[in-house]
Write a protein that holds these residues in place. Sequence first.
Motif, PDB file in Angstrom:
ATOM      1  N   VAL A  11       2.723   7.118   8.058  1.00  0.00           N
ATOM      2  CA  VAL A  11       1.619   6.173   7.913  1.00  0.00           C
ATOM      3  C   VAL A  11       2.214   4.810   7.570  1.00  0.00           C
ATOM      4  CG1 VAL A  11      -0.392   5.567   6.523  1.00  0.00           C
ATOM      5  CG2 VAL A  11       0.012   7.950   7.159  1.00  0.00           C
ATOM      6  N   THR A  12       1.704   3.756   8.214  1.00  0.00           N
ATOM      7  CA  THR A  12       2.131   2.396   7.898  1.00  0.00           C
ATOM      8  C   THR A  12       0.907   1.559   7.530  1.00  0.00           C
ATOM      9  OG1 THR A  12       2.033   1.703  10.222  1.00  0.00           O
ATOM     10  CG2 THR A  12       4.166   2.469   9.393  1.00  0.00           C
ATOM     11  N   PHE A  13       1.164   0.513   6.794  1.00  0.00           N
ATOM     12  CA  PHE A  13       0.116  -0.384   6.323  1.00  0.00           C
ATOM     13  C   PHE A  13       0.416  -1.798   6.797  1.00  0.00           C
ATOM     14  CE2 PHE A  13       0.904   2.993   3.318  1.00  0.00           C
ATOM     15  CZ  PHE A  13      -0.348   3.545   3.154  1.00  0.00           C
ATOM     16  N   ALA A  14      -0.640  -2.583   6.953  1.00  0.00           N
ATOM     17  CA  ALA A  14      -0.507  -4.002   7.257  1.00  0.00           C
ATOM     18  C   ALA A  14      -1.677  -4.725   6.597  1.00  0.00           C
ATOM     19  CB  ALA A  14      -0.513  -4.250   8.758  1.00  0.00           C
ATOM     20  N   MET A  15      -1.515  -6.008   6.387  1.00  0.00           N
ATOM     21  CA  MET A  15      -2.593  -6.845   5.874  1.00  0.00           C
ATOM     22  C   MET A  15      -2.796  -7.982   6.855  1.00  0.00           C
ATOM     23  SD  MET A  15      -3.691  -5.568   3.026  1.00  0.00           S
ATOM     24  CE  MET A  15      -4.205  -6.588   1.677  1.00  0.00           C
ATOM     25  N   GLN A  16      -4.066  -8.350   7.051  1.00  0.00           N
ATOM     26  CA  GLN A  16      -4.402  -9.448   7.961  1.00  0.00           C
ATOM     27  C   GLN A  16      -5.330 -10.407   7.238  1.00  0.00           C
ATOM     28  OE1 GLN A  16      -6.790  -8.374  11.378  1.00  0.00           O
ATOM     29  NE2 GLN A  16      -5.862 -10.003  12.584  1.00  0.00           N
ATOM     30  N   CYS A  17      -4.998 -11.675   7.296  1.00  0.00           N
ATOM     31  CA  CYS A  17      -5.848 -12.708   6.721  1.00  0.00           C
ATOM     32  C   CYS A  17      -7.084 -12.853   7.596  1.00  0.00           C
ATOM     33  CB  CYS A  17      -5.076 -14.032   6.664  1.00  0.00           C
ATOM     34  SG  CYS A  17      -6.060 -15.421   6.066  1.00  0.00           S
ATOM     35  N   THR A  18      -8.258 -12.776   6.995  1.00  0.00           N
ATOM     36  CA  THR A  18      -9.483 -12.898   7.798  1.00  0.00           C
ATOM     37  C   THR A  18      -9.845 -14.358   8.066  1.00  0.00           C
ATOM     38  OG1 THR A  18     -10.899 -12.758   5.840  1.00  0.00           O
ATOM     39  CG2 THR A  18     -10.387 -10.693   6.982  1.00  0.00           C
ATOM     40  N   ARG A  19      -9.152 -15.272   7.434  1.00  0.00           N
ATOM     41  CA  ARG A  19      -9.415 -16.694   7.666  1.00  0.00           C
ATOM     42  C   ARG A  19      -8.665 -17.212   8.892  1.00  0.00           C
ATOM     43  NH1 ARG A  19     -11.326 -21.290   4.122  1.00  0.00           N
ATOM     44  NH2 ARG A  19     -10.981 -23.030   5.530  1.00  0.00           N
ATOM     45  N   CYS A  20      -7.377 -16.796   9.042  1.00  0.00           N
ATOM     46  CA  CYS A  20      -6.574 -17.347  10.139  1.00  0.00           C
ATOM     47  C   CYS A  20      -5.974 -16.268  11.045  1.00  0.00           C
ATOM     48  CB  CYS A  20      -5.452 -18.223   9.586  1.00  0.00           C
ATOM     49  SG  CYS A  20      -4.123 -17.308   8.760  1.00  0.00           S
ATOM     50  N   ASP A  21      -6.228 -15.017  10.746  1.00  0.00           N
ATOM     51  CA  ASP A  21      -5.735 -13.871  11.523  1.00  0.00           C
ATOM     52  C   ASP A  21      -4.222 -13.663  11.442  1.00  0.00           C
ATOM     53  OD1 ASP A  21      -8.242 -12.940  12.300  1.00  0.00           O
ATOM     54  OD2 ASP A  21      -8.256 -14.175  14.101  1.00  0.00           O
ATOM     55  N   ALA A  22      -3.517 -14.393  10.582  1.00  0.00           N
ATOM     56  CA  ALA A  22      -2.102 -14.092  10.367  1.00  0.00           C
ATOM     57  C   ALA A  22      -2.015 -12.688   9.775  1.00  0.00           C
ATOM     58  CB  ALA A  22      -1.486 -15.106   9.407  1.00  0.00           C
ATOM     59  N   ALA A  23      -0.935 -11.977  10.088  1.00  0.00           N
ATOM     60  CA  ALA A  23      -0.821 -10.605   9.611  1.00  0.00           C
ATOM     61  C   ALA A  23       0.611 -10.277   9.233  1.00  0.00           C
ATOM     62  CB  ALA A  23      -1.308  -9.633  10.676  1.00  0.00           C
ATOM     63  N   SER A  24       0.732  -9.367   8.299  1.00  0.00           N
ATOM     64  CA  SER A  24       2.049  -8.856   7.935  1.00  0.00           C
ATOM     65  C   SER A  24       2.543  -7.917   9.029  1.00  0.00           C
ATOM     66  CB  SER A  24       1.966  -8.084   6.614  1.00  0.00           C
ATOM     67  OG  SER A  24       1.244  -6.874   6.795  1.00  0.00           O
ATOM     68  N   VAL A  25       3.803  -7.621   8.963  1.00  0.00           N
ATOM     69  CA  VAL A  25       4.379  -6.602   9.835  1.00  0.00           C
ATOM     70  C   VAL A  25       4.021  -5.246   9.230  1.00  0.00           C
ATOM     71  CG1 VAL A  25       6.571  -5.656  10.672  1.00  0.00           C
ATOM     72  CG2 VAL A  25       6.254  -8.127  10.510  1.00  0.00           C
ATOM     73  N   PRO A  26       3.633  -4.257  10.032  1.00  0.00           N
ATOM     74  CA  PRO A  26       3.355  -2.930   9.467  1.00  0.00           C
ATOM     75  C   PRO A  26       4.572  -2.372   8.737  1.00  0.00           C
ATOM     76  CG  PRO A  26       2.570  -3.060  11.725  1.00  0.00           C
ATOM     77  CD  PRO A  26       3.376  -4.297  11.472  1.00  0.00           C
ATOM     78  N   HIS A  27       4.312  -1.714   7.613  1.00  0.00           N
ATOM     79  CA  HIS A  27       5.405  -1.162   6.806  1.00  0.00           C
ATOM     80  C   HIS A  27       4.943   0.111   6.127  1.00  0.00           C
ATOM     81  CE1 HIS A  27       8.773  -1.044   4.034  1.00  0.00           C
ATOM     82  NE2 HIS A  27       9.340  -1.978   4.795  1.00  0.00           N
ATOM     83  N   ILE A  28       5.861   1.019   5.857  1.00  0.00           N
ATOM     84  CA  ILE A  28       5.485   2.268   5.189  1.00  0.00           C
ATOM     85  C   ILE A  28       5.256   2.059   3.696  1.00  0.00           C
ATOM     86  CG2 ILE A  28       6.587   3.782   6.878  1.00  0.00           C
ATOM     87  CD1 ILE A  28       8.896   4.144   4.912  1.00  0.00           C
ATOM     88  N   ASP A  29       5.757   0.967   3.154  1.00  0.00           N
ATOM     89  CA  ASP A  29       5.594   0.658   1.726  1.00  0.00           C
ATOM     90  C   ASP A  29       4.470  -0.364   1.563  1.00  0.00           C
ATOM     91  OD1 ASP A  29       5.795  -0.087  -0.933  1.00  0.00           O
ATOM     92  OD2 ASP A  29       7.960  -0.435  -0.865  1.00  0.00           O
ATOM     93  N   PHE A  30       3.356   0.078   0.970  1.00  0.00           N
ATOM     94  CA  PHE A  30       2.201  -0.812   0.825  1.00  0.00           C
ATOM     95  C   PHE A  30       2.536  -2.047  -0.011  1.00  0.00           C
ATOM     96  CE2 PHE A  30      -1.598  -2.303  -1.383  1.00  0.00           C
ATOM     97  CZ  PHE A  30      -2.383  -2.650  -0.292  1.00  0.00           C
ATOM     98  N   THR A  31       3.433  -1.907  -0.969  1.00  0.00           N
ATOM     99  CA  THR A  31       3.742  -3.069  -1.816  1.00  0.00           C
ATOM    100  C   THR A  31       4.332  -4.221  -1.009  1.00  0.00           C
ATOM    101  OG1 THR A  31       5.904  -2.171  -2.447  1.00  0.00           O
ATOM    102  CG2 THR A  31       4.050  -1.683  -3.908  1.00  0.00           C
ATOM    103  N   ILE A  32       5.031  -3.917   0.068  1.00  0.00           N
ATOM    104  CA  ILE A  32       5.590  -4.970   0.934  1.00  0.00           C
ATOM    105  C   ILE A  32       4.462  -5.783   1.567  1.00  0.00           C
ATOM    106  CG2 ILE A  32       6.956  -5.432   3.025  1.00  0.00           C
ATOM    107  CD1 ILE A  32       8.676  -4.377   0.727  1.00  0.00           C
ATOM    108  N   VAL A  33       3.443  -5.117   2.094  1.00  0.00           N
ATOM    109  CA  VAL A  33       2.358  -5.851   2.757  1.00  0.00           C
ATOM    110  C   VAL A  33       1.442  -6.510   1.733  1.00  0.00           C
ATOM    111  CG1 VAL A  33       2.503  -4.434   4.824  1.00  0.00           C
ATOM    112  CG2 VAL A  33       0.863  -3.813   3.063  1.00  0.00           C
ATOM    113  N   HIS A  34       1.303  -5.895   0.563  1.00  0.00           N
ATOM    114  CA  HIS A  34       0.519  -6.516  -0.507  1.00  0.00           C
ATOM    115  C   HIS A  34       1.187  -7.819  -0.943  1.00  0.00           C
ATOM    116  CE1 HIS A  34      -0.541  -7.154  -4.775  1.00  0.00           C
ATOM    117  NE2 HIS A  34      -1.759  -6.899  -4.311  1.00  0.00           N
ATOM    118  N   THR A  35       2.499  -7.786  -1.089  1.00  0.00           N
ATOM    119  CA  THR A  35       3.246  -8.991  -1.453  1.00  0.00           C
ATOM    120  C   THR A  35       3.080 -10.071  -0.395  1.00  0.00           C
ATOM    121  OG1 THR A  35       4.827  -7.682  -2.722  1.00  0.00           O
ATOM    122  CG2 THR A  35       5.541  -9.890  -2.023  1.00  0.00           C
TER     123      THR A  35
END
Length: 64
Positions: A11-35
């Motif tokens: 399982v991998t996680f990613a975060m996407q900004c809903t204002r500008c659609d920028a997104a993190s790279v998917p990662h297995i460690d949620f803390t990376i995408v949270h950061t």
Amino acid sequence: MRPVPETVKPVTFAMQCTRCDAASVPHIDFTIVHTWAVQHAVHNPEHAAYREIIHRHWRTAPAD
């Protein structure tokens, strides 16, 4: 159908900004995408809402 864990990617996680659609790279460690999201908000204070994206891969096999 049932998942076949030994053949499925982790399982991998990613975060996407809903204002500008920028997104993190998917990662297995949620803390990376949270950061990533926290840092994006620090540099863009008006970007305060994010979408969590979970990639859960499945491979199916006939039920026993």
